[in-house]
Design a protein around this motif. Sequence first.
Motif, PDB file in Angstrom:
ATOM      1  N   ARG A 371      -9.744  -3.273  -3.679  1.00 54.98           N
ATOM      2  CA  ARG A 371      -8.550  -3.185  -4.524  1.00 54.98           C
ATOM      3  C   ARG A 371      -7.305  -3.981  -3.808  1.00 54.98           C
ATOM      4  O   ARG A 371      -7.938  -3.918  -2.337  1.00 54.98           O
ATOM      5  CB  ARG A 371      -8.588  -2.001  -4.809  1.00 54.98           C
ATOM      6  CG  ARG A 371      -9.245  -1.209  -5.464  1.00 54.98           C
ATOM      7  CD  ARG A 371      -9.438   0.613  -6.050  1.00 54.98           C
ATOM      8  NE  ARG A 371      -9.857   0.975  -6.544  1.00 54.98           N
ATOM      9  CZ  ARG A 371     -10.684   0.692  -7.866  1.00 54.98           C
ATOM     10  NH1 ARG A 371     -10.294   0.315  -8.361  1.00 54.98           N
ATOM     11  NH2 ARG A 371     -12.413   1.998  -8.402  1.00 54.98           N
ATOM     12  N   LEU A 372      -6.564  -4.632  -5.162  1.00 55.30           N
ATOM     13  CA  LEU A 372      -5.760  -5.414  -4.364  1.00 55.30           C
ATOM     14  C   LEU A 372      -5.008  -4.479  -3.442  1.00 55.30           C
ATOM     15  O   LEU A 372      -4.549  -5.208  -2.161  1.00 55.30           O
ATOM     16  CB  LEU A 372      -5.279  -5.357  -5.556  1.00 55.30           C
ATOM     17  CG  LEU A 372      -3.410  -6.920  -5.890  1.00 55.30           C
ATOM     18  CD1 LEU A 372      -3.642  -7.026  -6.849  1.00 55.30           C
ATOM     19  CD2 LEU A 372      -2.097  -5.461  -4.675  1.00 55.30           C
ATOM     20  N   LEU A 373      -4.476  -3.196  -3.755  1.00 52.98           N
ATOM     21  CA  LEU A 373      -3.555  -2.621  -2.310  1.00 52.98           C
ATOM     22  C   LEU A 373      -4.764  -2.916  -0.792  1.00 52.98           C
ATOM     23  O   LEU A 373      -3.719  -2.837   0.125  1.00 52.98           O
ATOM     24  CB  LEU A 373      -3.265  -1.626  -2.884  1.00 52.98           C
ATOM     25  CG  LEU A 373      -2.341  -0.222  -2.167  1.00 52.98           C
ATOM     26  CD1 LEU A 373      -1.386  -1.075  -1.838  1.00 52.98           C
ATOM     27  CD2 LEU A 373      -2.248   1.082  -2.458  1.00 52.98           C
ATOM     28  N   GLU A 374      -5.863  -2.383  -1.105  1.00 48.96           N
ATOM     29  CA  GLU A 374      -6.417  -2.089  -0.011  1.00 48.96           C
ATOM     30  C   GLU A 374      -6.529  -3.753   0.445  1.00 48.96           C
ATOM     31  O   GLU A 374      -6.878  -3.481   2.145  1.00 48.96           O
ATOM     32  CB  GLU A 374      -8.216  -1.685  -0.534  1.00 48.96           C
ATOM     33  CG  GLU A 374      -7.799  -0.338  -0.755  1.00 48.96           C
ATOM     34  CD  GLU A 374      -9.600  -0.285  -1.093  1.00 48.96           C
ATOM     35  OE1 GLU A 374     -10.142   0.810  -1.125  1.00 48.96           O
ATOM     36  OE2 GLU A 374      -9.831  -0.870  -1.295  1.00 48.96           O
ATOM     37  N   ALA A 375      -6.793  -4.973   0.035  1.00 49.88           N
ATOM     38  CA  ALA A 375      -6.926  -6.405   0.476  1.00 49.88           C
ATOM     39  C   ALA A 375      -5.500  -6.313   1.393  1.00 49.88           C
ATOM     40  O   ALA A 375      -5.121  -7.119   1.947  1.00 49.88           O
ATOM     41  CB  ALA A 375      -7.054  -7.562  -0.576  1.00 49.88           C
ATOM     42  N   VAL A 376      -4.378  -5.875   0.365  1.00 48.97           N
ATOM     43  CA  VAL A 376      -3.205  -6.581   1.165  1.00 48.97           C
ATOM     44  C   VAL A 376      -2.966  -5.202   2.774  1.00 48.97           C
ATOM     45  O   VAL A 376      -2.486  -5.506   3.686  1.00 48.97           O
ATOM     46  CB  VAL A 376      -1.798  -5.976   0.404  1.00 48.97           C
ATOM     47  CG1 VAL A 376      -0.124  -5.979   1.272  1.00 48.97           C
ATOM     48  CG2 VAL A 376      -2.258  -6.737  -1.199  1.00 48.97           C
ATOM     49  N   GLU A 377      -3.203  -4.008   2.932  1.00 51.47           N
ATOM     50  CA  GLU A 377      -3.514  -3.365   3.728  1.00 51.47           C
ATOM     51  C   GLU A 377      -4.332  -3.572   5.230  1.00 51.47           C
ATOM     52  O   GLU A 377      -3.780  -3.270   6.243  1.00 51.47           O
ATOM     53  CB  GLU A 377      -3.928  -1.652   3.358  1.00 51.47           C
ATOM     54  CG  GLU A 377      -2.427  -0.990   2.352  1.00 51.47           C
ATOM     55  CD  GLU A 377      -2.714   0.311   1.970  1.00 51.47           C
ATOM     56  OE1 GLU A 377      -2.000   1.466   1.760  1.00 51.47           O
ATOM     57  OE2 GLU A 377      -4.103   0.703   2.514  1.00 51.47           O
ATOM     58  N   LEU A 424      -0.058 -13.677  -0.351  1.00 50.68           N
ATOM     59  CA  LEU A 424       1.306 -12.636  -0.139  1.00 50.68           C
ATOM     60  C   LEU A 424       0.545 -12.035   1.684  1.00 50.68           C
ATOM     61  O   LEU A 424       1.424 -12.513   2.217  1.00 50.68           O
ATOM     62  CB  LEU A 424       0.491 -11.522  -0.984  1.00 50.68           C
ATOM     63  CG  LEU A 424       1.751  -9.695  -0.387  1.00 50.68           C
ATOM     64  CD1 LEU A 424       1.558  -9.218  -2.513  1.00 50.68           C
ATOM     65  CD2 LEU A 424       1.251  -9.073   0.161  1.00 50.68           C
ATOM     66  N   ARG A 425      -1.297 -12.234   1.003  1.00 50.04           N
ATOM     67  CA  ARG A 425      -2.184 -11.962   2.568  1.00 50.04           C
ATOM     68  C   ARG A 425      -1.451 -12.521   3.745  1.00 50.04           C
ATOM     69  O   ARG A 425      -1.201 -12.689   5.444  1.00 50.04           O
ATOM     70  CB  ARG A 425      -3.127 -11.983   1.835  1.00 50.04           C
ATOM     71  CG  ARG A 425      -4.033 -10.319   1.997  1.00 50.04           C
ATOM     72  CD  ARG A 425      -5.166 -10.961   0.864  1.00 50.04           C
ATOM     73  NE  ARG A 425      -6.858 -11.430   2.156  1.00 50.04           N
ATOM     74  CZ  ARG A 425      -6.861 -10.425   2.892  1.00 50.04           C
ATOM     75  NH1 ARG A 425      -6.762  -8.973   2.594  1.00 50.04           N
ATOM     76  NH2 ARG A 425      -8.061 -11.205   3.767  1.00 50.04           N
ATOM     77  N   LEU A 426      -1.773 -13.939   3.771  1.00 49.85           N
ATOM     78  CA  LEU A 426      -1.053 -14.993   5.259  1.00 49.85           C
ATOM     79  C   LEU A 426       0.631 -15.004   5.003  1.00 49.85           C
ATOM     80  O   LEU A 426       0.438 -14.743   6.718  1.00 49.85           O
ATOM     81  CB  LEU A 426      -1.381 -16.717   3.523  1.00 49.85           C
ATOM     82  CG  LEU A 426      -2.384 -16.930   3.609  1.00 49.85           C
ATOM     83  CD1 LEU A 426      -2.545 -18.188   3.166  1.00 49.85           C
ATOM     84  CD2 LEU A 426      -3.241 -17.169   4.982  1.00 49.85           C
ATOM     85  N   LEU A 427       1.517 -14.826   4.130  1.00 47.67           N
ATOM     86  CA  LEU A 427       2.582 -14.521   4.717  1.00 47.67           C
ATOM     87  C   LEU A 427       2.889 -13.024   5.071  1.00 47.67           C
ATOM     88  O   LEU A 427       3.812 -12.774   5.984  1.00 47.67           O
ATOM     89  CB  LEU A 427       3.492 -14.738   3.526  1.00 47.67           C
ATOM     90  CG  LEU A 427       4.096 -16.073   2.388  1.00 47.67           C
ATOM     91  CD1 LEU A 427       4.818 -15.759   1.511  1.00 47.67           C
ATOM     92  CD2 LEU A 427       4.629 -16.914   3.854  1.00 47.67           C
ATOM     93  N   ALA A 428       2.264 -11.852   4.645  1.00 49.51           N
ATOM     94  CA  ALA A 428       2.179 -10.968   5.695  1.00 49.51           C
ATOM     95  C   ALA A 428       1.885 -10.637   7.308  1.00 49.51           C
ATOM     96  O   ALA A 428       1.901  -9.822   8.188  1.00 49.51           O
ATOM     97  CB  ALA A 428       1.203  -9.925   5.386  1.00 49.51           C
ATOM     98  N   VAL A 433       3.459 -21.617  10.309  1.00 46.58           N
ATOM     99  CA  VAL A 433       3.181 -22.527  10.409  1.00 46.58           C
ATOM    100  C   VAL A 433       2.825 -22.241   9.038  1.00 46.58           C
ATOM    101  O   VAL A 433       1.314 -21.483   9.743  1.00 46.58           O
ATOM    102  CB  VAL A 433       2.041 -23.409  11.524  1.00 46.58           C
ATOM    103  CG1 VAL A 433       2.042 -24.532  10.718  1.00 46.58           C
ATOM    104  CG2 VAL A 433       3.262 -23.998  12.988  1.00 46.58           C
ATOM    105  N   LEU A 434       2.956 -22.896   7.729  1.00 46.67           N
ATOM    106  CA  LEU A 434       2.092 -23.084   6.599  1.00 46.67           C
ATOM    107  C   LEU A 434       0.980 -24.071   6.918  1.00 46.67           C
ATOM    108  O   LEU A 434       2.070 -25.608   6.460  1.00 46.67           O
ATOM    109  CB  LEU A 434       3.008 -22.637   5.404  1.00 46.67           C
ATOM    110  CG  LEU A 434       3.470 -21.154   5.255  1.00 46.67           C
ATOM    111  CD1 LEU A 434       4.078 -21.118   4.022  1.00 46.67           C
ATOM    112  CD2 LEU A 434       2.320 -20.628   5.333  1.00 46.67           C
TER     113      LEU A 434
END
Length: 599
Positions: A371-377, A424-428, A433-434
């Motif tokens: 789920r979205l929240l799990e993907a962030v965590e 979001l996941r990348l910036l977290a 370097v992007l």
Amino acid sequence: MANIINLDRVSKGYGAAGQLLTDVSLGLDDDARIGIVGLNGAGKSTLLRMLAKSEEPDSGRVTHRRDLRVASLPQSLTLAGEATVRDVVLGTAWLPQSMGAEHEWAGDAGVRTILDGLGMGYLGLDTPVGPMSGGERRRVALAALLVRESDLLILDEPTNHLDVAGVDWLAKHLLTRRGALLVVTHDRWFLDAVCTMTWEVVDEQVHTYEGGYAAWILARAERQRVAASIEARRQNLLRKEIAWLRRGPPARTSKPKFRIDAANELIADVPPVRDQVSLQRLATTRLGKQVYDLETIELKAGPKPIFQDLTWQVGPGDRIAILGANGAGKTTLLRLLAGITEPAGGRLVTGSTVRPAFLSQELKELPGHLRLLEAVEEVAKRVKLGDRELSAGQLAEVFGFTDKRIWTPVSDLSGGERRRLQMLRLLATEPNVLLLDEPTNDLDTDTLASLEDLLDSWPGTMVVASHDRYLVERVTDKVFGMFGDGRLVHLPGGIDEYLARVTTPGAPGVPAKVSAGSSPAASGLSTGELRQAKKDLARLERQMEKLSDREARINESLAEHGSDYDKLVELEAQLKAVQQEKAETEEAWLELAEQVSES
């Protein structure tokens, strides 16, 4: 002008997505050139399907002029694997029989011109479409529409899978084409180049504006300013009413009851908050003096050579755009910098403090089973956002995901939502370097503006491969081109120089003459002066935004201190000074913008 389509009180909704359009009434003229904008999921593609009569409304009526010829390019399409380019472009292998076959075109150079313009010149008419990529199939289908005459051309994301030169060609081609045009695209430059009117799909309605993307942004900003002013007055009145209510139990007279009713009406009159995306800057790891040093690099994509003997340096704070045709090797270069691909020869030295984040086109790295929240965590449970520390759920909210959406399976998210989650996941991970491969794909114009605002203030190093001209010109300072000759060519003239090179006969690696209309010298600015002028423009734009914020804060203070005479005098003086500085800054911006536009 003659009317060709009418929508009368049309409504449409879906079970999962909810209501998209309610009581929409519109008319379309035979020479209209309309761009349709709005958030992902607002109903833009649904509106196009109803206009084309490929989908019926839940209520209301859609009427076409008799014998109206409508040609439509949907977001997704299916072509028979055994069909050839000839079958699709010249026959009826994809288009309905009503569009008719165009066999008389078979010997016409016009077909080859269109295929060349769309970057498909290498295809023969007998090439089967089965083995083609999704992007190639889509361009073949677009060619099939462009070779035919129609009264209305409907294009849903036509610039997807086109490079910068292809987008430029398509814009010029559509400007010479007769008939009406409806286009949904997130390419802001394309909207400005092609459209004379903009429809915004928002809050189940369609608002109309004269002009292209830039005119729409200005008109919407003015609408929001007026709404903010009205809301500020309402809030000020509400504070007074609430203060009165708190003074004690009101007497049972008509006057206090009236005041209570007035306060309740103010509270009930709060307009619903729109789902706005605010991408704020996350923390970054400190970047040292060395980022990337490439020495005599030889790079291949499978058996295909990309670079031979490439020596190149990327330094701290560099903001670089990579331009090139589809298949030129831009993604392979980014994968090399990300450490995913190894060079066939030469030496790549990466700084010891470099912490890269690679945004790919495919979204394959997203865990569809979570789920979205799990993907962030999975990436980070807590992150730094400015001076605040946020949980994964709070961070998702900052990126525009509501409480309802954070429990949605990643596999059920829309393309734009998946792209936003990927960023979001990348910036977290707190990169410095992007490496961004077509970062604007699938994003709506509001999210794009927020993303550009984030990238504009990015403190690290950034390398972007993109066909989005608007993004490239706003957030990057250096432009390099890949022309298929094994070299990476610095382009001081930016996208204009790139387009001049790819459209000038001869070897693309050799500096080509830039047309008089796009030459920096034509306006009296040297290449270096032009580059500096563009940076100064960006600086002045940021300064105007800050002054506008200060002006808004002072106006809020004026409303709060309505009974404090001394404070009001002080605030009025501050407001006058800010407005004066803002006017001077705008004047400087206008003068500089005229110089740059002439170049």
